[in-house]
Enzyme design. Structure first.
Site: not given
Length: 437
Positions: A299, A320, A394
């Protein structure tokens, strides 16, 4: 004759109860106990006794609204923003920054451990709690009755716009643009057909992306270009969801670990530059990169971690799922004269261990997934058997879920940091180091 019975509506009054607030949750709500359940109270702080009415009573928890505070916490502060309490952008400006960080750290410790044995949060990584936000998207809405343009953020739990005049969490260069930008947009003939405006502060200056629903005439374009030149703002027009028209030549950039990374205005970059710089440095430190190491960055985006890792390791592979970011990563590697880094566009849900570039294995792995986490990737990470894994998150709930696979495979949680990426909000970000026994 048939008769129909209509019972009178029972009139009830909400009972006012008094509770003691014992904690603050990550979303800025005070937490108390009532009838054996957690009671969440927006606006209340630990140490305060409050009179409340219950607004929503669920099976395992309840929500309440403050009617009166009977005392005030020493950690209560005056919000710096005049829009706080109406604007939905910030939820915790009434709490000291120390209390906010402690509450988020406790929540992270609980999620990464158990109720009886919370994990140890080794560090809080933070920067300035004000003027930190280098990206913001502001809604635009023309009011026919008042003939005025609203520009701002949504209300809390509401689609209605709050007309923003100040925003102390924006970097000062962006906050200073709010009023002149409103004046410029209000003067456009096409003001009724504007969608939103995005402001970004790059290291080489501010930029704005204007979403307009109808074509702009020459006069409106000249007004926008005049604003752009007068305030040194790079201007981009977005007539639809895909097209981006740059009215200038300079490509925006930012720096990561001293390296210059260019990006498109629509590319993801970390909003808080001060925390991002520390986060990259800590990841490198935790992984203990050696000159002979082969490192995998999953990522990887445009290379925020990948390129700094490549300045220290023998070789780095960045993977990615978005092709445009892979191309941007390759450009950034070339611009920084890094020849030991390779980027690949892959579906990260597929078994990446079968790819030719994975055949040699990796000493260390970093992953920085989106909010959904990386449940389909963890078994591939384990199969590659790195000595160390750094997971940047996150969303602490998906970090906790994904870490279970690493722990079951014999890895141990060695370091855990709370990232105060979004002060005064309910966003809780973190990073963790796992090492193989």
């Amino acid at each position: 004759m048939a008769q129909f019975y209509s019972a009178k509506r029972r009139v009830t009054t909400r009972q006012i109860i008094t509770v003691n607030v014992s904690d603050l949750d990550p979303f800025g709500q005070g937490v108390a106990r009532h009838n054996g359940k957690a009671l969440f109270i927006p606006g209340a702080l630990p140490g305060e006794q409050v009179e409340v009415t219950i607004t929503d009573d669920k099976r395992h928890f309840a929500q309440a609204k403050v009617k009166r505070r009977l005392n005030e916490s020493p950690q209560r502060v005056v919000p710096a923003c005049p829009h706080f309490g109406v604007c939905g952008g910030c939820q915790q400006q009434h709490a000291s920054i120390e209390l906010q960080q402690q509450a988020k750290s406790r929540a992270l410790a609980r999620m990464m451990g158990t109720r009886d044995h919370p994990a140890l949060v080794n560090e809080i990584i933070s920067a300035s709690p004000w003027g930190y936000r280098r990206r913001a998207r502001l809604g635009l809405n023309f009011q026919p009755k008042s003939q005025t343009l609203q520009m701002g953020f949504r209300k809390s739990q509401d689609r209605e716009l709050v007309n923003i005049h100040h925003c102390p969490v924006l970097v000062p260069q962006l906050e200073a643009l709010l009023e002149p930008l409103r004046e410029c947009l209000s003067a456009l003939k096409g003001v009724r057909r504007l969608g939103h405006v995005e402001l970004v502060f790059a290291d080489n200056g501010p930029l704005m992306v204007l979403r307009h629903l109808d074509a702009l005439d020459d006069d409106d374009r000249k007004k926008l270009e005049h604003f752009s030149h007068s305030f040194g703002v790079a201007l981009y027009l977005a007539p639809d969801g895909e097209t981006l028209i740059a009215l200038g030549d300079d490509e925006p950039c930012y720096h990561s670990d001293g390296l210059r990374l260019t990006f498109s205005p629509r590319d993801f970059i970390q909003v808080n530059d001060g925390v991002n710089q520390q986060m990259v440095a800590r990841a490198i430190e935790w992984l203990n990169i050696q000159p002979g190491d082969r490192v995998l960055d999953l990522f990887c985006g445009m290379g925020n971690f990948t390129l700094p890792l490549a300045t220290r390791a023998a070789s780095v592979v960045g993977v990615e799922g978005v092709a445009a970011l892979v191309a941007k990563g390759e450009d950034n590697a070339q611009c920084n004269s890094l020849k030991n880094v390779t980027f690949f566009h892959e579906n990260l849900e597929d078994d990446v261990t079968r790819q030719p570039w994975a055949a040699r294995g990796f000493d260390k792995i970093l992953l920085d997934p989106a909010r959904a986490g990386a449940p389909g990737v963890m078994q591939h990470v384990i199969a590659l058997a790195p000595t160390s894994v750094v997971y940047v998150s996150c969303n602490p709930s998906t970090l906790a879920r994904d870490s279970e696979a690493l722990l079951a495979a014999g890895y141990q949680l060695r370091q855990l940091a709370m990232l105060d990426m979004f002060p005064h909000t309910g966003h809780l970000e973190s990073m963790a180091l796992f090492e193989r026994n």
